[in-house]
Design a protein around this motif. Structure first.
Motif, PDB file in Angstrom:
ATOM      1  N   ALA A  33       0.965  -1.239  -0.067  1.00  0.00           N
ATOM      2  CA  ALA A  33       0.030   0.066  -0.164  1.00  0.00           C
ATOM      3  C   ALA A  33       0.854   1.320   0.014  1.00  0.00           C
ATOM      4  CB  ALA A  33      -0.850  -0.011   1.206  1.00  0.00           C
ATOM      5  N   TRP A  34       2.130   1.306   0.478  1.00  0.00           N
ATOM      6  CA  TRP A  34       2.974   2.290   0.697  1.00  0.00           C
ATOM      7  C   TRP A  34       4.168   1.951  -0.413  1.00  0.00           C
ATOM      8  CZ3 TRP A  34       0.638   6.078   3.202  1.00  0.00           C
ATOM      9  CH2 TRP A  34      -0.061   5.735   4.209  1.00  0.00           C
ATOM     10  N   ASN A  35       4.290   1.290  -1.538  1.00  0.00           N
ATOM     11  CA  ASN A  35       5.084   0.888  -2.322  1.00  0.00           C
ATOM     12  C   ASN A  35       6.082   2.019  -2.744  1.00  0.00           C
ATOM     13  OD1 ASN A  35       6.476  -1.260  -4.135  1.00  0.00           O
ATOM     14  ND2 ASN A  35       5.932   0.118  -5.466  1.00  0.00           N
ATOM     15  N   ASP A  36       5.440   2.890  -3.150  1.00  0.00           N
ATOM     16  CA  ASP A  36       6.375   4.264  -3.703  1.00  0.00           C
ATOM     17  C   ASP A  36       7.188   4.848  -2.656  1.00  0.00           C
ATOM     18  OD1 ASP A  36       5.254   3.781  -6.161  1.00  0.00           O
ATOM     19  OD2 ASP A  36       3.898   5.322  -6.163  1.00  0.00           O
ATOM     20  N   GLU A  37       6.448   4.975  -1.379  1.00  0.00           N
ATOM     21  CA  GLU A  37       7.222   5.611  -0.276  1.00  0.00           C
ATOM     22  C   GLU A  37       8.149   4.664   0.043  1.00  0.00           C
ATOM     23  OE1 GLU A  37       3.206   7.361  -0.705  1.00  0.00           O
ATOM     24  OE2 GLU A  37       3.850   5.364  -0.706  1.00  0.00           O
ATOM     25  N   LEU A  38       8.137   3.456   0.317  1.00  0.00           N
ATOM     26  CA  LEU A  38       8.966   2.607   0.881  1.00  0.00           C
ATOM     27  C   LEU A  38      10.041   2.421  -0.221  1.00  0.00           C
ATOM     28  CD1 LEU A  38       6.656  -0.082   2.369  1.00  0.00           C
ATOM     29  CD2 LEU A  38       8.346   1.483   3.471  1.00  0.00           C
ATOM     30  N   GLU A  39       9.815   2.345  -1.507  1.00  0.00           N
ATOM     31  CA  GLU A  39      10.836   2.248  -2.357  1.00  0.00           C
ATOM     32  C   GLU A  39      11.966   3.460  -2.380  1.00  0.00           C
ATOM     33  OE1 GLU A  39      11.715  -0.205  -4.603  1.00  0.00           O
ATOM     34  OE2 GLU A  39      10.227  -0.236  -6.386  1.00  0.00           O
ATOM     35  N   ALA A  40      11.477   4.573  -2.192  1.00  0.00           N
ATOM     36  CA  ALA A  40      12.137   5.884  -1.934  1.00  0.00           C
ATOM     37  C   ALA A  40      13.029   5.884  -0.651  1.00  0.00           C
ATOM     38  CB  ALA A  40      11.407   7.148  -2.325  1.00  0.00           C
ATOM     39  N   PHE A  41      12.109   5.252   0.399  1.00  0.00           N
ATOM     40  CA  PHE A  41      13.083   5.187   1.556  1.00  0.00           C
ATOM     41  C   PHE A  41      14.175   4.245   1.685  1.00  0.00           C
ATOM     42  CE2 PHE A  41      13.414   3.161   5.788  1.00  0.00           C
ATOM     43  CZ  PHE A  41      13.846   4.206   6.538  1.00  0.00           C
ATOM     44  N   VAL A  42      13.982   3.079   0.956  1.00  0.00           N
ATOM     45  CA  VAL A  42      14.994   2.089   0.933  1.00  0.00           C
ATOM     46  C   VAL A  42      15.925   2.359   0.019  1.00  0.00           C
ATOM     47  CG1 VAL A  42      15.264  -0.469   0.042  1.00  0.00           C
ATOM     48  CG2 VAL A  42      13.346  -0.055   1.455  1.00  0.00           C
ATOM     49  N   LEU A  46      18.324   5.906  -6.092  1.00  0.00           N
ATOM     50  CA  LEU A  46      17.682   5.468  -7.338  1.00  0.00           C
ATOM     51  C   LEU A  46      16.666   6.558  -7.505  1.00  0.00           C
ATOM     52  CD1 LEU A  46      17.726   1.345  -7.374  1.00  0.00           C
ATOM     53  CD2 LEU A  46      19.273   3.233  -8.432  1.00  0.00           C
ATOM     54  N   PHE A  47      15.809   6.823  -6.455  1.00  0.00           N
ATOM     55  CA  PHE A  47      14.301   7.247  -6.695  1.00  0.00           C
ATOM     56  C   PHE A  47      14.336   8.919  -6.587  1.00  0.00           C
ATOM     57  CE2 PHE A  47      13.376   3.000  -6.245  1.00  0.00           C
ATOM     58  CZ  PHE A  47      12.122   2.815  -7.194  1.00  0.00           C
ATOM     59  N   ARG A  48      15.351   9.407  -5.735  1.00  0.00           N
ATOM     60  CA  ARG A  48      15.167  10.824  -5.465  1.00  0.00           C
ATOM     61  C   ARG A  48      16.204  11.513  -6.146  1.00  0.00           C
ATOM     62  NH1 ARG A  48      14.353   9.836   1.052  1.00  0.00           N
ATOM     63  NH2 ARG A  48      12.206   9.408   1.112  1.00  0.00           N
ATOM     64  N   VAL A  49      15.930  12.582  -6.551  1.00  0.00           N
ATOM     65  CA  VAL A  49      16.802  13.469  -7.125  1.00  0.00           C
ATOM     66  C   VAL A  49      16.640  14.955  -6.604  1.00  0.00           C
ATOM     67  CG1 VAL A  49      17.228  12.077  -9.367  1.00  0.00           C
ATOM     68  CG2 VAL A  49      15.246  14.015  -9.415  1.00  0.00           C
ATOM     69  N   ALA A  50      17.602  15.973  -6.686  1.00  0.00           N
ATOM     70  CA  ALA A  50      17.344  17.329  -6.520  1.00  0.00           C
ATOM     71  C   ALA A  50      17.808  18.056  -7.509  1.00  0.00           C
ATOM     72  CB  ALA A  50      18.310  17.504  -5.120  1.00  0.00           C
ATOM     73  N   ALA A  51      16.871  19.209  -7.934  1.00  0.00           N
ATOM     74  CA  ALA A  51      17.460  20.154  -9.116  1.00  0.00           C
ATOM     75  C   ALA A  51      18.691  20.545  -8.851  1.00  0.00           C
ATOM     76  CB  ALA A  51      16.247  21.008  -9.063  1.00  0.00           C
ATOM     77  N   PRO A  52      19.602  20.693  -9.743  1.00  0.00           N
ATOM     78  CA  PRO A  52      20.930  21.456  -9.400  1.00  0.00           C
ATOM     79  C   PRO A  52      20.789  22.896  -9.161  1.00  0.00           C
ATOM     80  CG  PRO A  52      20.521  20.916 -11.857  1.00  0.00           C
ATOM     81  CD  PRO A  52      19.331  20.350 -11.018  1.00  0.00           C
ATOM     82  N   SER A  53      19.965  23.583  -9.552  1.00  0.00           N
ATOM     83  CA  SER A  53      19.586  25.036  -9.224  1.00  0.00           C
ATOM     84  C   SER A  53      18.102  25.179  -9.208  1.00  0.00           C
ATOM     85  CB  SER A  53      20.328  25.745 -10.391  1.00  0.00           C
ATOM     86  OG  SER A  53      19.819  25.612 -11.584  1.00  0.00           O
ATOM     87  N   PRO A  54      17.675  26.425  -8.569  1.00  0.00           N
ATOM     88  CA  PRO A  54      16.235  26.658  -8.344  1.00  0.00           C
ATOM     89  C   PRO A  54      15.385  26.728  -9.919  1.00  0.00           C
ATOM     90  CG  PRO A  54      17.525  27.969  -6.837  1.00  0.00           C
ATOM     91  CD  PRO A  54      18.499  27.219  -7.538  1.00  0.00           C
ATOM     92  N   MET A 135      19.048  -4.679  -1.185  1.00  0.00           N
ATOM     93  CA  MET A 135      17.935  -4.097  -0.812  1.00  0.00           C
ATOM     94  C   MET A 135      17.069  -3.312  -1.794  1.00  0.00           C
ATOM     95  SD  MET A 135      17.213  -4.790   2.360  1.00  0.00           S
ATOM     96  CE  MET A 135      16.327  -3.599   2.949  1.00  0.00           C
ATOM     97  N   LYS A 136      17.778  -2.805  -3.080  1.00  0.00           N
ATOM     98  CA  LYS A 136      17.043  -2.165  -3.921  1.00  0.00           C
ATOM     99  C   LYS A 136      15.793  -2.785  -4.566  1.00  0.00           C
ATOM    100  CE  LYS A 136      20.372  -3.168  -7.559  1.00  0.00           C
ATOM    101  NZ  LYS A 136      21.516  -2.654  -8.239  1.00  0.00           N
ATOM    102  N   ASN A 137      15.936  -4.213  -4.496  1.00  0.00           N
ATOM    103  CA  ASN A 137      14.782  -5.027  -4.933  1.00  0.00           C
ATOM    104  C   ASN A 137      13.953  -5.562  -3.887  1.00  0.00           C
ATOM    105  OD1 ASN A 137      14.359  -5.306  -7.767  1.00  0.00           O
ATOM    106  ND2 ASN A 137      16.737  -6.128  -7.826  1.00  0.00           N
ATOM    107  N   LEU A 138      14.023  -4.873  -2.691  1.00  0.00           N
ATOM    108  CA  LEU A 138      13.205  -5.431  -1.650  1.00  0.00           C
ATOM    109  C   LEU A 138      11.808  -5.187  -2.170  1.00  0.00           C
ATOM    110  CD1 LEU A 138      12.778  -6.580   1.217  1.00  0.00           C
ATOM    111  CD2 LEU A 138      12.986  -4.327   2.095  1.00  0.00           C
ATOM    112  N   MET A 139      11.222  -4.105  -2.499  1.00  0.00           N
ATOM    113  CA  MET A 139       9.665  -4.075  -2.614  1.00  0.00           C
ATOM    114  C   MET A 139       9.314  -4.714  -3.946  1.00  0.00           C
ATOM    115  SD  MET A 139       8.763  -2.514  -0.037  1.00  0.00           S
ATOM    116  CE  MET A 139       7.079  -2.294  -0.637  1.00  0.00           C
TER     117      MET A 139
END
Length: 419
Positions: A33-42, A46-54, A135-139
């Motif tokens: 039920a929380w697949n997307d959130e758990l994928e990004a947490f684990v 792989l799942f999270r990125v930050a913009a290099p500038s505003p 762990m990247k394949n846990l979910m």
């Protein structure tokens, strides 16, 4: 044996046969039920990125696909994700390229690639569901357990049979909670009949102030009643997912359905590369979808993906429209020729055919892909309810089995004394 006793026996032994499967499905379903959130947490790398500038701008997904195709010449990148969520990487799926006239296609070491949408840099890869990669394949592995016990086609069919039996048992269990006919004296029976039927049924919906075995019985019965509608949704939608050879004939006999895009003809020889360039295909898809929206009276809210099907030589354009109940994402689909860009078909998730509308609601409720976090929380709790119902059912059976064994021993001892 009376009719009720027959249904009691059916409920008991079907429940025992399904208990282990449903415990696994319940626990894994609560997590999914929380697949997307758990994928990004684990796997945040792989799942999270930050913009290099505003003021940084994302690259065109079609440009990223071209780069990936060049970087992975032995694979085909046939799906371009068009929806870009803030702070999320783009996920591209790869499939094996044809091996040629005398060679079979080679298995890929990895079939998912994660890309930074701002720079085009590959963040990582994985073979979906392969837990040996870590762990990247846990979910994904939990999903495989939930869907097929991680046993492939055999497990998928097996879980489909479990879901079918569970669907039937939903009705048997509900019937057994109804007030039974009284076998007491005529005066007591008459008194009971004067009480409204719903009043006599109400105790089945409640937890009485008792512990131990009695609490197990109440949890099993009342828990099943209060959640019955969603338990049926989970059971029957699982049949749709795992056993379509049963679900589809049954539903098509009762409800209207649109022809699926998979019913479009296949090519005599697959065409790995489309004749129409991806950029031209996307431009045509947007124009054709706008025409279809006008003709069929719906609105396009967001793009989801552009996909090429080499088996049929078609592009598929997926969007989220006003006919979707899923959010985010969507299942409004259009197909067009991969060479000419000619319109080939449209599939709407709701409003076009009752059978498709029912399936859309069933499957999206099952996956908690609507109504945000409250629905995810509800499905998470419901998965635990499935587990509790299975455990309490086994406890009730074990208690009655021991009671029958004790009663049988007492009878034998009495007979022995009488001899």
């Amino acid at each position: 044996m009376g009719t009720r006793s027959l249904w009691v026996g059916l409920h008991r032994y079907v429940g025992l046969a399904l208990a282990g499967f449903l415990i696994i499905a319940g626990v894994t379903g609560s997590l999914l039920a929380w697949n997307d959130e758990l994928e990004a947490f684990v796997s945040p790398q792989l799942f999270r990125v930050a913009a290099p500038s505003p003021d940084a701008r994302r690259l065109d997904p079609l440009v990223i696909r071209e780069r990936l195709q060049a970087a992975y010449p032995h694979a085909l990148a046939l799906r371009v994700p068009l929806a870009q969520e803030p702070g999320r990487a783009l996920l591209f799926m790869l499939r094996s390229a044809p091996g040629g006239a005398h060679r079979t296609a080679q298995a890929l070491p990895n079939d998912q690639v994660f890309v930074d949408p701002y720079t085009g840099r590959v963040l990582g890869e994985r073979k979906w569901g392969d837990l040996s990669q870590g762990m990247k394949n846990l979910m994904p592995f939990i999903y495989r357990l939930h869907y097929s016990l991680a046993l492939g086609v055999v497990g998928t069919i097996g879980f489909g049979i479990v879901a079918l039996l569970w669907t039937i048992d939903c009705f048997v269990g509900a019937y057994l909670t109804l007030p039974a006919k009284s076998h007491r004296t005529h005066r007591m029976a008459a008194t009971r009949r004067r009480r409204p039927w719903l009043v006599r049924w109400w105790p089945a919906w409640t937890l009485r102030r008792s512990g131990g075995y009695r609490l197990n019985v109440d949890l099993h019965r009342a828990g099943g009643l209060w959640t019955w509608a969603m338990l049926f949704v989970l059971a029957w939608s699982s049949v749709a997912f795992n056993l379509p050879q049963v679900y589809e004939p049954a539903m098509k006999a009762a409800f209207a359905h649109q022809p699926g895009l998979e019913s479009l003809p296949r090519l005599a020889v697959p065409r790995p590369e489309p004749a129409l360039a991806w950029a031209d295909a996307l431009s045509s898809a947007r124009r054709l979808m706008a025409q279809q929206a006008h003709e069929h009276g719906f609105e396009v809210h967001a793009e989801k993906a552009l996909i090429y099907d080499p088996v049929r030589g078609l592009y598929r354009y997926d969007v989220r429209s006003s006919r979707d109940v899923r959010s985010p994402g969507g299942n409004t689909r259009m197909a067009m020729d991969g060479a000419s860009g000619a319109f080939k078909g449209l599939w709407l998730p709701t409003g076009a055919a009752s059978g498709d509308t029912i399936k859309t609601w069933l499957t999206n409720l099952h996956m908690a892909s609507m109504w945000g976090w409250p629905m995810k929380l509800f499905l998470c709790v419901l998965g635990l309810v499935v587990t509790v119902l299975s455990v309490t059912g086994v406890v009730i059976w074990e208690r009655k089995r021991r009671a029958r064994g004790s009663a049988s021993t007492t009878r034998h001892m009495r007979r022995a004394r009488a001899l």
